[in-house]
Design a protein around this motif. Sequence first.
Motif, short mmCIF file in Angstrom:
data_model
loop_
_atom_site.label_atom_id
_atom_site.label_comp_id
_atom_site.label_asym_id
_atom_site.label_seq_id
_atom_site.Cartn_x
_atom_site.Cartn_y
_atom_site.Cartn_z
N ASP A 139 0.83 -0.93 0.05
CA ASP A 139 0.09 -0.08 0.03
C ASP A 139 0.77 1.24 -0.09
O ASP A 139 1.50 1.38 0.95
N PRO A 140 0.83 2.03 -0.99
CA PRO A 140 1.80 3.14 -1.10
C PRO A 140 1.42 4.34 -0.16
O PRO A 140 2.21 5.23 -0.13
N ALA A 141 0.28 4.13 0.52
CA ALA A 141 0.05 4.93 1.77
C ALA A 141 1.00 5.02 2.91
O ALA A 141 1.35 5.69 3.41
N TYR A 142 1.79 3.77 2.72
CA TYR A 142 2.91 3.65 4.01
C TYR A 142 4.17 3.99 3.39
O TYR A 142 4.65 3.33 2.56
N THR A 143 4.78 4.87 4.22
CA THR A 143 6.24 5.20 3.73
C THR A 143 7.05 3.96 3.54
O THR A 143 7.86 4.02 2.63
N ARG A 144 6.98 3.07 4.48
CA ARG A 144 7.76 1.87 4.31
C ARG A 144 7.63 1.25 3.17
O ARG A 144 8.47 0.76 2.26
N SER A 145 6.21 1.06 2.53
CA SER A 145 6.08 0.39 1.38
C SER A 145 6.51 1.14 0.36
O SER A 145 7.05 0.32 -0.64
N ARG A 146 6.62 2.51 0.30
CA ARG A 146 7.31 3.22 -0.82
C ARG A 146 8.56 3.02 -0.74
O ARG A 146 9.41 3.01 -2.00
N VAL A 147 9.43 3.15 0.21
CA VAL A 147 10.70 2.90 0.53
C VAL A 147 11.05 1.40 -0.32
O VAL A 147 11.83 1.08 -1.12
N ARG A 148 10.38 0.44 0.17
CA ARG A 148 10.49 -1.23 -0.46
C ARG A 148 10.25 -1.21 -1.76
O ARG A 148 10.87 -1.70 -2.74
N HIS A 149 9.16 -0.56 -2.33
CA HIS A 149 8.71 -0.90 -3.75
C HIS A 149 9.20 0.29 -4.95
O HIS A 149 9.38 0.14 -6.20
N ALA A 150 9.60 1.50 -4.33
CA ALA A 150 9.88 2.59 -5.33
C ALA A 150 11.26 3.09 -4.93
O ALA A 150 12.07 3.04 -5.99
N VAL A 151 11.77 3.18 -3.65
CA VAL A 151 13.24 3.76 -3.47
C VAL A 151 14.02 2.56 -3.57
O VAL A 151 15.16 2.83 -4.43
N MET A 152 13.87 1.42 -3.06
CA MET A 152 15.15 0.38 -2.84
C MET A 152 15.42 -0.02 -4.32
O MET A 152 16.65 -0.24 -4.78
N PRO A 153 14.48 -0.21 -5.15
CA PRO A 153 14.53 -0.86 -6.57
C PRO A 153 15.54 0.19 -7.28
O PRO A 153 16.44 -0.26 -8.21
N VAL A 154 15.06 1.73 -7.18
CA VAL A 154 16.13 2.49 -7.85
C VAL A 154 17.50 2.60 -7.28
O VAL A 154 18.47 2.64 -8.14
N LEU A 155 17.62 2.31 -6.25
CA LEU A 155 18.97 2.49 -5.31
C LEU A 155 19.81 1.05 -5.90
O LEU A 155 21.06 1.23 -6.16
N GLU A 156 19.17 0.05 -5.95
CA GLU A 156 19.49 -1.18 -6.52
C GLU A 156 20.32 -1.17 -7.82
O GLU A 156 21.04 -1.64 -8.19
N ARG A 157 19.29 -0.61 -8.64
CA ARG A 157 19.65 -0.25 -10.28
C ARG A 157 20.73 0.69 -10.50
O ARG A 157 21.83 0.49 -11.17
N GLU A 158 20.83 1.93 -9.44
CA GLU A 158 21.61 2.68 -10.01
C GLU A 158 22.98 2.67 -9.04
O GLU A 158 23.99 3.30 -9.67
N LEU A 159 22.80 1.99 -7.91
CA LEU A 159 24.05 1.97 -7.34
C LEU A 159 24.59 0.54 -7.22
O LEU A 159 25.76 0.21 -6.56
#
Length: 331
Positions: free
Chosen positions: A196-216
């Motif tokens: 549920d994107p309403a939760y910050t942790r969920s956004r970190v898990r599904h939106a932020v971490m994949p970008v970090l994994e891809r870019e870094l």
Amino acid sequence: MAGPDPAVAAVRLAVRRALADVLDGRTAGPVLVACSGGADSLALLVATVFELRGSGVRTVGVTVDHGLQPGSAEHATQVVAQMAALGVDETLSARVHVEGGGQGPEAAAREARYAVLEEVAQHFSASVVLLGHTLDDQAETVLLGLARGSGGRSIAGMRTAFDVFRRPLLEVTRAETVAACAAEGIQVWDDPHNTDPAYTRSRVRHAVMPVLERELGPGVARALARTATQLQADVAELDRQAAAAHARLDGADGLAVSELEQLSDAIRLRVLRLAALGAGALPADLTHGHLRSVDALVGDWRGQVGVDLPGHVRAVRRDGRLAFVRAPGTV
Ligand SMILES: Nc1ncnc2c1ncn2[C@@H]1O[C@H](COP(=O)(O)OP(=O)(O)OP(=O)(O)O)[C@@H](O)[C@H]1O
């Protein structure tokens, strides 16, 4: 004969390490496993049953029904049946009443969950309660702490062990727990909150971490979790020194400013925090900014009267001492 699936082996090894004292017979009492029905806690449960087989130590599977969603009672019943089918000696569903209070529903549910797990542990005289947080949960916790601008304690993430609780899977990835369940033919429940994107942790898990994994690079989650492990020892040592300094300095009418001035910044701010909490300041709301303002009463005092802290506590400097008192007008 082929050995176990690599993910199953990784989870079992982590559990074996975490339960070394239990397996050696150094602690008595059953092992409780807190199980939500998700892949992390089911992988943990089944590995615990495997590792304790033949040891004489009983396993108790506990699921907590927070009563926050329709159908939560049915879900808890299903988890209980699943835990029994996976071979735990005893199962329990604990229903909690979650009070909103000043905090959000997530934090209130967490507080109620830990409280009831402690009660259940006492009831069974359990030696430990196992929680299924993974390396990815740890990485997200560190990232969330960094994004909030938190201090060392927060960036040090979740502890491997505290009170009766242990987190054996902090070095196991979420993908490994999913793979372990798949290899053992265990059906897992996907908590809708987790996506549920309403939760910050969920956004970190599904939106932020994949970008970090891809870019870094793909090792980012592991690196963030390693940051937590490294910081934990440092934070524990500073906390230990601060507790000793606080015990030494704490007098009936407060802390002597001249002695506070002798302490390093890191220890002094921690001592001030301990003193504020001891007077009833609210830990969740007490910020670094509050502590800096209190610290100014020590090192940058220009006659300011005091500093108000959350929880109706006031820090006051008088007669060369810093005292933490109930704010006027409160009981
Ligand atoms: N309803 C539940 N019943 C029993 N155990 C639970 C429940 N929910 C979570 N847990 C335990 O907590 C672990 C972490 O779960 P999850 O990541 O969903 O919780 P969280 O809310 O993010 O964590 P926490 O609040 O403990 O920091 C699970 O693996 C499980 O051991």
